[in-house]
Design a protein around this motif. Structure first.
Motif, mmCIF file in Angstrom:
data_model
loop_
_atom_site.group_PDB
_atom_site.id
_atom_site.type_symbol
_atom_site.label_atom_id
_atom_site.label_comp_id
_atom_site.label_asym_id
_atom_site.label_seq_id
_atom_site.Cartn_x
_atom_site.Cartn_y
_atom_site.Cartn_z
ATOM 1 N N SER A 86 0.833 -1.135 -0.160
ATOM 2 C CA SER A 86 -0.007 0.071 -0.056
ATOM 3 C C SER A 86 0.834 1.213 0.142
ATOM 4 N N VAL A 172 -7.452 -8.898 3.063
ATOM 5 C CA VAL A 172 -6.693 -8.174 3.434
ATOM 6 C C VAL A 172 -6.261 -8.136 4.619
ATOM 7 N N PHE A 173 -7.238 -8.174 5.693
ATOM 8 C CA PHE A 173 -7.432 -8.270 7.104
ATOM 9 C C PHE A 173 -6.604 -9.554 7.524
ATOM 10 N N PHE A 176 -2.614 -9.687 7.224
ATOM 11 C CA PHE A 176 -1.722 -9.060 8.215
ATOM 12 C C PHE A 176 -1.214 -9.924 9.216
HETATM 13 C C1 4IA Z 1 -4.422 0.125 2.682
HETATM 14 C C2 4IA Z 1 -5.717 -0.637 8.879
HETATM 15 C C3 4IA Z 1 -6.529 -0.780 7.806
HETATM 16 C C4 4IA Z 1 -7.880 -0.140 8.065
HETATM 17 C C5 4IA Z 1 -6.246 -0.573 6.454
HETATM 18 C C6 4IA Z 1 -5.652 0.687 6.080
HETATM 19 C C7 4IA Z 1 -5.095 0.779 4.895
HETATM 20 C C8 4IA Z 1 -4.982 -0.328 3.844
HETATM 21 C C9 4IA Z 1 -5.515 -1.402 4.131
HETATM 22 C C10 4IA Z 1 -6.100 -1.533 5.429
HETATM 23 O O1 4IA Z 1 -4.161 0.919 2.223
HETATM 24 O O2 4IA Z 1 -4.708 -0.807 1.571
#
Ligand code: 4IA
Length: 400
Positions: A86, A172-173, A176
């Motif tokens: 990101s 995505v989550f 992490f």
């Molecule tokens: C991204 C921490 C969470 C809310 C989050 C923030 C940004 C991104 C992904 C997840 O930039 O992809």
């Protein structure tokens, strides 16, 4: 249990990414906080901070505790990220400063003004539907349905393929986290979701006037390059939906469990904004994040070498009795300022105005139009390496 203390840092054998932990993290959060200001988790070879003071300190020293090596367990200096990094979340100043400014503008108070009316109307419409049903699943029919009825349109997404949005965010989550089953299975199944997202990030697929088109317009202003724009749209698609789904889900779950607080909200619907904020503190939809040390550092007496991952327990900090009175009480009149549910410092949630407005409008509509929210069956939990929330929450509501 604490197995030993090395260099003044207690070692714990807890796995904060295990299903048993997700089912009830609170006793372990307490152990983590009580063990010391800094702990070491042997299961994943990471340092951890669970007290408010240390979580806040780590978040506010981005030069020492960097994001550019990833904010998950994987260290980008040693491992290739599962997707291109990101440009905002996984970046440090000075690179971060420029992309952050762009998303700040796109999600500014002025931008929020343009969507306020539509969000508020959608909240009323959603409550109309729910009052008609009376009995429903507060996750699918409320916490998911409401953001899905506004956010993809606000972004400017075409109608087709939106069913990929929540699975992509869940991926995505999960990503992490450590290479456990949740992460590995999510990545294995990710190809269709990733290709959907990649396509929707392109300029020609975003309708004029939306947040996505606004990001691409920043290329014309010279603020970002053309190849940077789709990646910044990807950030909104990654971070903008599942977070508010779990935030609104948390708030409804709180108001259903603590009817005295719902009564208070009904008697003063202007408390809606703080009731949502308190739900974010109380449940912490985003539970944890990592940083990586850029140098040897001393933190509250603990020595942490360079190149170490530090796991921040946002949820534990948000219930640290050193910081909060009655931390385990959901109190909609609490002074919530200082909670770290949206992070803190230079990376603090860039979408927070939009998120808070979504939460506020929905809780305000419920406060004005619903007399009672009753839980009618056993809620089930949704397991994710980073997000905390329910899978189902059967409720019956009574009209005001
Ligand atoms: C991204 C921490 C969470 C809310 C989050 C923030 C940004 C991104 C992904 C997840 O930039 O992809």
């Amino acid at each position: 249990m604490t197995s030993a203390t090395q260099n003044g840092v207690p070692h714990l054998d807890v796995d904060p990414f295990a299903l048993a932990f997700f089912a009830d993290p609170f006793p372990t959060h307490e152990r983590l906080r009580e063990a010391g200001p800094v702990v070491y988790l042997d299961k994943w070879n990471v340092y951890g901070v669970a007290r408010h003071a240390e979580v806040h300190a780590v978040l506010n020293d981005p030069a020492t505790f960097c994001s550019s090596r990833g904010v998950g367990l994987s260290d980008f200096a040693k491992e290739k990220p599962w997707r291109p990094a990101s440009l905002i979340l996984e970046a440090d100043p000075p690179a971060h400063t420029r992309t952050r400014a762009v998303l700040s503008r796109v999600l500014s108070p002025t931008a929020l003004k343009q969507v306020r009316e539509r969000f508020a109307a959608a909240a009323e419409e959603r409550v109309d539907i729910l009052l008609e049903k009376r009995s429903f699943d507060a996750i699918a029919d409320l916490a998911e349905a409401f953001p899905l009825s506004i956010f993809p349109d606000a972004l400017g997404l075409r109608p087709e393929g939106r069913e990929n949005l929540l699975p992509y965010a869940s991926l995505v989550f999960n990503a992490f986290g450590p290479p456990n089953q949740l992460r590995q299975e999510a990545i294995e199944r990710s190809a269709p979701h990733q290709s959907y997202i990649a396509a929707q990030c392109q300029r020609e697929n975003l309708t004029p006037g939306g947040f996505g088109a606004c990001i691409h317009a920043q290329v014309d202003e010279g603020a970002i390059t053309a190849p940077e724009a789709p990646l910044l749209v990807r950030s909104l698609l990654s971070a903008g939906l599942d977070t508010t789904v779990n935030g609104i889900g948390a708030a409804v779950y709180c108001l259903a469990r603590f009817p005295d607080q719902f009564e208070r909200l009904r008697s003063d619907p202007t408390l809606a904004r703080n009731a949502f904020e308190e739900a974010v503190r109380f449940e912490s939809p985003v539970q944890t994040f990592f940083r990586t040390t850029t140098r040897d550092v001393e933190l509250s007496g603990a020595q942490i070498p360079e190149g170490e991952k530090v796991l921040m327990f946002l949820a534990a900090a948000n219930r640290d009795p050193r910081r909060w009175d009655k931390p385990d009480t959901y109190d909609i009149t609490r002074r919530t300022a200082g909670h770290v549910g949206y992070g803190s410092g230079i990376h603090m949630c860039v979408g927070q105005l939009v998120a808070r407005f979504e939460g506020e409008t929905m809780l305000s509509a419920l406060a004005r139009r619903v007399a009672k929210i009753e839980i009618t069956g056993e809620p089930t939990r949704r397991f994710n390496n980073t997000l905390r929330g329910l899978d189902t929450l059967p409720v019956t509501i009574t009209p005001a």
